[in-house]
Design a protein around this motif. Sequence first.
Motif, PDB file in Angstrom:
ATOM      1  N   ILE A   1       0.850  -1.108   0.155  1.00 30.56           N
ATOM      2  CA  ILE A   1      -0.029  -0.049   0.119  1.00 30.56           C
ATOM      3  C   ILE A   1       0.861   1.348   0.103  1.00 30.56           C
ATOM      4  CG2 ILE A   1      -1.624   1.464   1.254  1.00 30.56           C
ATOM      5  CD1 ILE A   1      -2.615  -1.292   2.585  1.00 30.56           C
ATOM      6  N   TYR A   2       0.615   2.208  -0.899  1.00 28.74           N
ATOM      7  CA  TYR A   2       1.386   3.397  -0.690  1.00 28.74           C
ATOM      8  C   TYR A   2       0.358   4.726  -1.311  1.00 28.74           C
ATOM      9  CZ  TYR A   2       0.928   3.811  -5.901  1.00 28.74           C
ATOM     10  OH  TYR A   2       0.487   3.880  -7.376  1.00 28.74           O
ATOM     11  N   ARG A   3       0.805   5.640  -1.119  1.00 25.25           N
ATOM     12  CA  ARG A   3       0.064   6.957  -1.416  1.00 25.25           C
ATOM     13  C   ARG A   3       1.044   7.945  -2.049  1.00 25.25           C
ATOM     14  NH1 ARG A   3       2.998  11.180   0.278  1.00 25.25           N
ATOM     15  NH2 ARG A   3       2.930  11.932   2.443  1.00 25.25           N
ATOM     16  N   SER A   4       0.627   8.771  -2.899  1.00 26.49           N
ATOM     17  CA  SER A   4       1.362   9.599  -3.816  1.00 26.49           C
ATOM     18  C   SER A   4       0.611  10.809  -4.184  1.00 26.49           C
ATOM     19  CB  SER A   4       2.055   8.877  -4.974  1.00 26.49           C
ATOM     20  OG  SER A   4       1.116   8.596  -5.764  1.00 26.49           O
ATOM     21  N   HIS A   5       1.316  11.886  -5.024  1.00 26.53           N
ATOM     22  CA  HIS A   5       0.616  13.011  -5.281  1.00 26.53           C
ATOM     23  C   HIS A   5       0.910  13.052  -6.674  1.00 26.53           C
ATOM     24  CE1 HIS A   5       1.523  15.232  -1.235  1.00 26.53           C
ATOM     25  NE2 HIS A   5       0.743  14.337  -1.267  1.00 26.53           N
ATOM     26  N   LEU A   6      -0.295  13.449  -7.459  1.00 23.43           N
ATOM     27  CA  LEU A   6      -0.419  13.733  -8.968  1.00 23.43           C
ATOM     28  C   LEU A   6       0.574  15.037  -9.268  1.00 23.43           C
ATOM     29  CD1 LEU A   6      -1.735  13.079 -11.683  1.00 23.43           C
ATOM     30  CD2 LEU A   6      -3.289  15.156 -10.959  1.00 23.43           C
ATOM     31  N   ARG A   7       1.616  14.616 -10.086  1.00 29.51           N
ATOM     32  CA  ARG A   7       2.374  15.935 -10.578  1.00 29.51           C
ATOM     33  C   ARG A   7       1.160  17.117 -11.371  1.00 29.51           C
ATOM     34  NH1 ARG A   7       7.561  16.482  -9.938  1.00 29.51           N
ATOM     35  NH2 ARG A   7       8.456  14.403  -9.945  1.00 29.51           N
TER      36      ARG A   7
ATOM     37  N   PHE B   1      -3.873   6.680  -3.640  1.00 26.28           N
ATOM     38  CA  PHE B   1      -3.744   5.869  -2.628  1.00 26.28           C
ATOM     39  C   PHE B   1      -4.190   4.433  -3.260  1.00 26.28           C
ATOM     40  CE2 PHE B   1      -5.356   3.170   0.690  1.00 26.28           C
ATOM     41  CZ  PHE B   1      -4.523   3.200   2.003  1.00 26.28           C
ATOM     42  N   GLN B   2      -2.994   3.668  -3.304  1.00 22.13           N
ATOM     43  CA  GLN B   2      -3.206   2.234  -4.001  1.00 22.13           C
ATOM     44  C   GLN B   2      -2.910   1.134  -3.357  1.00 22.13           C
ATOM     45  OE1 GLN B   2      -0.951   1.770  -7.695  1.00 22.13           O
ATOM     46  NE2 GLN B   2      -2.558   0.726  -8.650  1.00 22.13           N
ATOM     47  N   LEU B   3      -3.512   0.013  -3.565  1.00 19.76           N
ATOM     48  CA  LEU B   3      -3.205  -1.286  -2.755  1.00 19.76           C
ATOM     49  C   LEU B   3      -3.010  -2.351  -4.022  1.00 19.76           C
ATOM     50  CD1 LEU B   3      -4.895  -3.144   0.046  1.00 19.76           C
ATOM     51  CD2 LEU B   3      -4.769  -4.432  -2.197  1.00 19.76           C
ATOM     52  N   LEU B   4      -1.973  -2.993  -3.931  1.00 22.67           N
ATOM     53  CA  LEU B   4      -1.784  -3.834  -5.035  1.00 22.67           C
ATOM     54  C   LEU B   4      -1.396  -5.204  -3.950  1.00 22.67           C
ATOM     55  CD1 LEU B   4       1.221  -1.926  -6.668  1.00 22.67           C
ATOM     56  CD2 LEU B   4      -1.062  -2.619  -7.831  1.00 22.67           C
TER      57      LEU B   4
ATOM     58  N   ASN C   1       6.263  12.143  -4.286  1.00 18.26           N
ATOM     59  CA  ASN C   1       5.869  12.178  -3.092  1.00 18.26           C
ATOM     60  C   ASN C   1       5.518  10.765  -2.825  1.00 18.26           C
ATOM     61  OD1 ASN C   1       7.054  14.437  -2.521  1.00 18.26           O
ATOM     62  ND2 ASN C   1       4.965  15.558  -2.159  1.00 18.26           N
ATOM     63  N   ILE C   2       6.030   9.445  -3.314  1.00 25.58           N
ATOM     64  CA  ILE C   2       5.628   8.271  -3.146  1.00 25.58           C
ATOM     65  C   ILE C   2       5.915   7.766  -1.819  1.00 25.58           C
ATOM     66  CG2 ILE C   2       5.364   5.871  -3.854  1.00 25.58           C
ATOM     67  CD1 ILE C   2       6.364   7.306  -6.749  1.00 25.58           C
ATOM     68  N   VAL C   3       5.028   7.518  -0.789  1.00 21.99           N
ATOM     69  CA  VAL C   3       5.344   7.038   0.492  1.00 21.99           C
ATOM     70  C   VAL C   3       4.763   5.520   0.595  1.00 21.99           C
ATOM     71  CG1 VAL C   3       5.122   7.203   2.842  1.00 21.99           C
ATOM     72  CG2 VAL C   3       5.188   9.456   1.284  1.00 21.99           C
ATOM     73  N   GLU C   4       5.487   4.568   1.046  1.00 17.70           N
ATOM     74  CA  GLU C   4       5.158   3.021   1.107  1.00 17.70           C
ATOM     75  C   GLU C   4       4.692   3.195   2.540  1.00 17.70           C
ATOM     76  OE1 GLU C   4       7.685   0.041  -0.381  1.00 17.70           O
ATOM     77  OE2 GLU C   4       6.972  -1.130   1.387  1.00 17.70           O
ATOM     78  N   LEU C   5       3.410   2.730   2.710  1.00 12.63           N
ATOM     79  CA  LEU C   5       2.757   2.634   3.911  1.00 12.63           C
ATOM     80  C   LEU C   5       2.615   1.200   4.599  1.00 12.63           C
ATOM     81  CD1 LEU C   5      -0.382   5.030   2.979  1.00 12.63           C
ATOM     82  CD2 LEU C   5       1.653   5.651   4.089  1.00 12.63           C
ATOM     83  N   MET C   6       2.759   0.223   3.783  1.00 10.58           N
ATOM     84  CA  MET C   6       2.594  -0.947   4.135  1.00 10.58           C
ATOM     85  C   MET C   6       3.078  -1.997   3.034  1.00 10.58           C
ATOM     86  SD  MET C   6      -0.371  -3.499   5.576  1.00 10.58           S
ATOM     87  CE  MET C   6      -0.316  -4.468   3.893  1.00 10.58           C
TER      88      MET C   6
END
Length: 98
Positions: free
Chosen positions: A6-12, A48-51, A73-78
């Motif tokens: 799971i990560y979150r990031s910001h659109l450019r 916010f994506q879950l793979l 700004n990609i941050v791995e959350l899990m």
Amino acid sequence: MLTTIIYRSHLREDAPLKALEDMVTAANIKNRRSDVTGILLFNGHHFFQLLEGPEEQVKEIYRCICNDPRHHNIVELMCDYAPARRFGKVGMELFDLQ
Ligand SMILES: Cc1cc2nc3c(=O)[nH]c(=O)nc-3n(C[C@H](O)[C@H](O)[C@H](O)COP(=O)(O)O)c2cc1C
């Protein structure tokens, strides 16, 4: 072993939104081929994506995603192993929260 990332990031700012629709279509095809499923939430600014899927395939797709200039700004959350899929229906389902 099934793996979930799971990560979150910001659109450019300068990434065209139309390109995202094409990206989702292509991602769906690639994920299905790799036996990877998941969800992508987008609120107009943030992703916010879950793979989930076999470890190597999930990590390979995540590597491509991390190198994608359309977001930052990609941050791995899990990152964890999973006993079963939670979103097994499609390669990637987009939830547009706008
Ligand atoms: C927010 C976001 C989520 C993405 N999710 C996926 C995905 O689930 N699967 C996928 O194959 N590509 C996804 N992509 C696109 C990849 O970054 C990359 O463009 C794609 O895997 C094609 O890479 P390739 O040309 O090296 O094969 C995503 C891109 C962004 C910006």
